[in-house]
Motif scaffolding. Structure first.
Motif, short mmCIF file in Angstrom:
data_model
loop_
_atom_site.label_atom_id
_atom_site.label_comp_id
_atom_site.label_asym_id
_atom_site.label_seq_id
_atom_site.Cartn_x
_atom_site.Cartn_y
_atom_site.Cartn_z
N GLU A 1 57.96 31.76 40.96
CA GLU A 1 56.62 31.69 41.54
C GLU A 1 55.72 31.01 40.52
OE1 GLU A 1 56.12 33.01 44.82
OE2 GLU A 1 54.63 31.49 44.35
N PRO A 2 55.47 29.72 40.70
CA PRO A 2 54.76 29.00 39.64
C PRO A 2 53.37 29.57 39.39
CG PRO A 2 55.59 27.51 41.33
CD PRO A 2 55.76 28.89 41.84
N PHE A 3 53.05 29.82 38.14
CA PHE A 3 51.69 30.23 37.80
C PHE A 3 51.34 29.75 36.39
CE2 PHE A 3 54.45 33.87 36.92
CZ PHE A 3 54.11 34.22 35.63
N ASP A 4 50.06 29.62 36.14
CA ASP A 4 49.59 29.14 34.84
C ASP A 4 49.53 30.28 33.85
OD1 ASP A 4 49.21 26.83 36.17
OD2 ASP A 4 47.07 27.18 36.54
N GLU A 5 48.96 29.96 32.73
CA GLU A 5 48.69 30.99 31.72
C GLU A 5 47.78 32.05 32.34
OE1 GLU A 5 50.08 32.29 28.54
OE2 GLU A 5 50.45 30.19 29.01
N LEU A 6 48.10 33.32 32.13
CA LEU A 6 47.29 34.37 32.71
C LEU A 6 46.24 34.82 31.70
CD1 LEU A 6 50.19 36.48 34.23
CD2 LEU A 6 48.73 34.88 35.43
N ALA A 7 44.99 34.64 32.06
CA ALA A 7 43.91 35.09 31.17
C ALA A 7 43.37 36.40 31.73
CB ALA A 7 42.82 34.03 31.12
N ARG B 1 44.87 47.55 30.40
CA ARG B 1 44.62 47.29 31.81
C ARG B 1 43.85 46.00 31.95
NH1 ARG B 1 43.06 53.05 34.64
NH2 ARG B 1 45.21 53.71 34.89
N GLY B 2 44.18 45.24 32.96
CA GLY B 2 43.45 44.00 33.13
C GLY B 2 43.79 43.34 34.44
N VAL B 3 43.01 42.32 34.77
CA VAL B 3 43.25 41.56 35.99
C VAL B 3 43.01 40.09 35.67
CG1 VAL B 3 40.88 41.97 36.78
CG2 VAL B 3 42.61 41.27 38.41
N ALA B 4 43.81 39.23 36.28
CA ALA B 4 43.65 37.79 36.06
C ALA B 4 43.73 37.07 37.38
CB ALA B 4 44.74 37.29 35.11
N LEU B 5 42.77 36.19 37.61
CA LEU B 5 42.83 35.33 38.78
C LEU B 5 43.27 33.96 38.30
CD1 LEU B 5 39.53 36.21 40.66
CD2 LEU B 5 41.83 36.68 41.43
N ALA B 6 44.53 33.64 38.51
CA ALA B 6 45.02 32.33 38.09
C ALA B 6 44.89 31.37 39.27
CB ALA B 6 46.45 32.44 37.62
#
Lengths: 534, 153
Positions: free
Chosen positions: A369-375, A436-441
């Motif tokens: 599942e292609p995704f970028d760097e998760l910030a 804990r965290g959330v990232a919108l890539a």
């Protein structure tokens, strides 16, 4: 229509006969006297039961037929209540093959087909020959790659010789249209394999939380071993090696503590041994290969499991790291489809890579599942205060219980030692908050949580189902909210949906709207891509 | 945002009162068979539960809201933990209207929306007038169709 393997019929008839006979014996002892039947009936009941049981098993075997014709799997079963089930191949999520020890000796496999609906496995073939299991698996795999009418013949020729062609990752277009230019066998590429050293390392590092419970439950069975160990411990701390309450009083509190610690250490060691043994048995000879558009794994020492995971049906990709693994830069990759019903499944479900260096795990995850760097963005710091308050409450409760137990029962006067728990509250709250965290890539939503076992869930936007925003009374006081992104994947049933914990209220509403919007745009994007490629 | 029919409060309050009655009956049974308890305590317990249920029903009705937004069905509910739920129309698998016996007596109906998701796969809008429930079901079906059926799973 095909039948199951005759040897499996033999096994089932044998089992049915035994069960029938057993039931007959029970029935004789319970009823014959009470009902006042004549004496000569008694010796006949058990054989009749055996005959009925065996006959029913045989009838069930003969009634059970299955076949893959064109693009459907048809299964007919049932002696009295008859059932006929048709499953479109395109709807099958996973094909799992398992072999118990007995079946391995006979060369048989149990094949299970999972679709997204329903609470149980949709079709289980128990059991067919190994070659037949492989044929069925290939037919289902092939469905996505070729026109249905050619699929069967192609699969058969493929059994003789494997020919390799480039097949690309995105199988969805082919699944939908059922058409593709070249037709040939998929190339098999090994993605991951465990050698023994890595396996042992993994078994040591990945401690199962269930192991202590398992040990505790099984203690009554090994009562002799238990008492021997306890006696030995008593001897070590200088008590009389006999098991009676009086012995404990003879040794003073300091030595009692030593005894308790010693026993606890032994218990944990025992749990570790069990955990390692279970992991070794489960993941022995683990192999993950890519076969065209599918991932396929094999594992197991006594029981062999193998299963296919179609890449085009992956709902969520999770990366798990426990503390020890994180320290050394290793991670576990779990791939979820909508297939399993959850609950009774074993822990190994969907594990694509049990343990590998983090980069390798992320590479494969990106491949799926292609995704970028998760910030990752963290929750506001007031969330940390919330965790601190919560841990403080737990510490207070534990201390109160300790105080009560000590004053009423033990009378050692050391209950205040439990106050040390409050020292742990700030670091615990900080660690929970930090992890804990959330990232919108660009293409995915990623959430992360857990210090001891950190789980990072990667959900592509186009897989979202429902978005929940929840606010408990304590969260409302601090203007926080938890955003839950539900997908059709299985483990969300077990409380594992992608969750962004304790985000700011406004941010939560913003997240919700973004997710809803991205679901539509990404679905549309995928649809146009599909039409332009086909 | 649309709210539920006021009569649903009666339904909810009645349901808690009834469950509390069953509980009280069990306690009375314990009292008769095992362990004697003061009757006043049982009655008081029932009253407390029933009142709490009524208050909960009032609050729940006040908080419950739903709306058909342009891309999703949106619900707000929950007295203790407040949850808002967005069900994108693309994800609607099928829609039911159901009317239980008690609901029929009260002249109410509910709409159940099913998704392929694993959590809260069935989303219920209770306390609707039957005509409204049917209308809502039809509308949801249309919206789900318009958003173009895709591979749901």
């Amino acid at each position: 229509m095909r039948r199951l393997h005759p040897l499996s019929a033999l096994a089932r008839v044998g089992r049915g006969t035994l069960q029938g006979a057993f039931f007959g014996v029970i029935a004789t002892t319970v009823f014959v006297g009470g009902l006042g039947l004549p004496g000569w009936v008694t010796p006949l009941v058990a054989p009749t039961g055996a005959l009925l049981g065996g006959g029913f098993a045989l009838a069930r075997y003969y009634r059970f037929t299955y076949e893959i014709v064109g693009d459907t799997l048809t299964v007919e079963s049932g002696v009295f209540a008859r059932q006929s089930r048709e499953i479109p191949l395109g709807r099958i999520q996973n094909v799992d093959i398992r072999q118990g020890v007995f079946n391995r000796l006979l060369g048989l496999s149990v094949v299970a087909f999972e679709t997204a609906g329903g609470a149980t496995t949709e079709a289980t073939l128990d059991a067919v020959a190994e070659g037949e299991a492989a044929r069925l698996r290939r037919l289902v795999q092939r469905y996505g790659e070729e026109p249905p009418e050619q699929a069967e013949s192609a699969a058969e020729t493929e059994l003789q010789g494997e020919s390799a062609t480039e097949t690309e990752l995105q199988g969805e277009s082919a699944t939908e249209t059922g058409l593709r230019g070249e037709t040939a066998g998929p190339d098999i590429e090994e993605l991951f394999a465990f050698d023994l050293r890595d396996l042992v390392t993994y078994a040591l590092v990945s401690v199962r939380p269930a192991a202590p419970v398992l040990l505790l439950v099984s203690l009554p069975l090994g009562i002799d071993v238990l008492s021997t160990i306890l006696r030995y411990n008593l001897g070590l701390v200088g008590g009389r090696p006999a098991l009676s309450p009086g012995v404990l009083e003879a040794i003073g509190p300091p030595r009692l503590v030593v005894l308790a610690l010693l026993t606890l250490a032994q218990f944990l060691l025992g749990a570790l041994v069990i955990s390692v043994a279970l992991t070794l048995v489960e993941y022995y000879d683990f192999r993950l290969v890519r076969e065209g558009d599918d991932l396929r794994y094999e594992r197991g020492l006594l029981r062999r499991y193998s299963g296919t995971i179609p890449l085009s049906k992956v709902q969520t990709v999770s990366i798990r790291e426990n503390v020890a693994m994180r320290r050394f830069g290793f991670a576990t990759l779990v791939v979820e489809t909508a297939g399993y019903s959850g609950g009774s499944q074993d822990a190994g479900q969907g594990v694509a890579i049990p343990m590998a260096p983090r980069e390798q795990v992320y590479d494969l995850a990106r491949d799926i599942e292609p995704f970028d760097e998760l910030a990752f963005e963290r929750a506001p710091t007031r969330a940390r205060r919330r965790y601190a308050a919560r841990f403080a409450i737990v510490a207070a409760v534990v201390t109160a219980v300790g105080y009560a137990v000590d004053t009423r029962l033990l009378e050692t006067g050391y209950w205040w030692l439990l106050l040390a728990l409050f020292v742990l509250v700030p670091p615990a709250a900080h660690l929970r908050w930090r992890h804990r965290g959330v990232a919108l890539a660009d293409d995915v939503l990623a959430t992360r949580s857990g210090f001891w076992r950190q789980t990072t869930r990667v959900v592509p936007y186009y897989r979202l189902q429902t978005v929940f925003v929840g606010r408990s009374p304590f969260q409302r006081r601090r203007n926080l909210a938890t955003v839950t992104a539900d997908t059709a994947s299985t483990s969300s049933l077990l409380g594992g949906a992608a969750r962004a914990y304790d985000v700011d209220d406004d941010r939560a509403a913003q997240l919700r709207d973004t997710l809803r919007e991205r679901l539509y745009t990404d679905l549309l994007q995928r649809r146009t891509d599909r039409y332009s490629t086909s | 945002m649309e709210s539920l029919h006021p009569r649903v409060r009666l339904l909810w309050a009645g349901r808690t009162a009834l469950s509390a009655l069953v509980l009280a009956g069990l306690v009375a049974l314990v009292d008769r068979l095992l362990y004697s308890l003061p009757l006043a305590l049982v009655v008081a317990g029932w009253v407390v539960l029933a009142v709490a249920g009524a208050v909960h029903a009032l609050l729940a009705h006040r908080i419950w809201r739903f709306a058909l937004e342009d891309d999703a069905l949106f619900l707000v509910r929950g007295v203790v933990t407040r949850t808002d739920t967005s069900v994108p129309y693309v994800r609607v698998q099928h829609v039911d209207t159901t009317r239980g016996p008690v609901e029929r007596v009260a002249g109410l109906a509910r709409v159940v929306v099913y998704t392929a998701g694993s959590r809260g796969a069935d989303i219920t809008i209770p306390g609707l007038r039957p005509a409204r429930a049917t209308e809502l079901r039809e509308r949801l079906r249309e919206l789900a169709g318009e958003s173009e059926a895709t591979d749901a799973v």
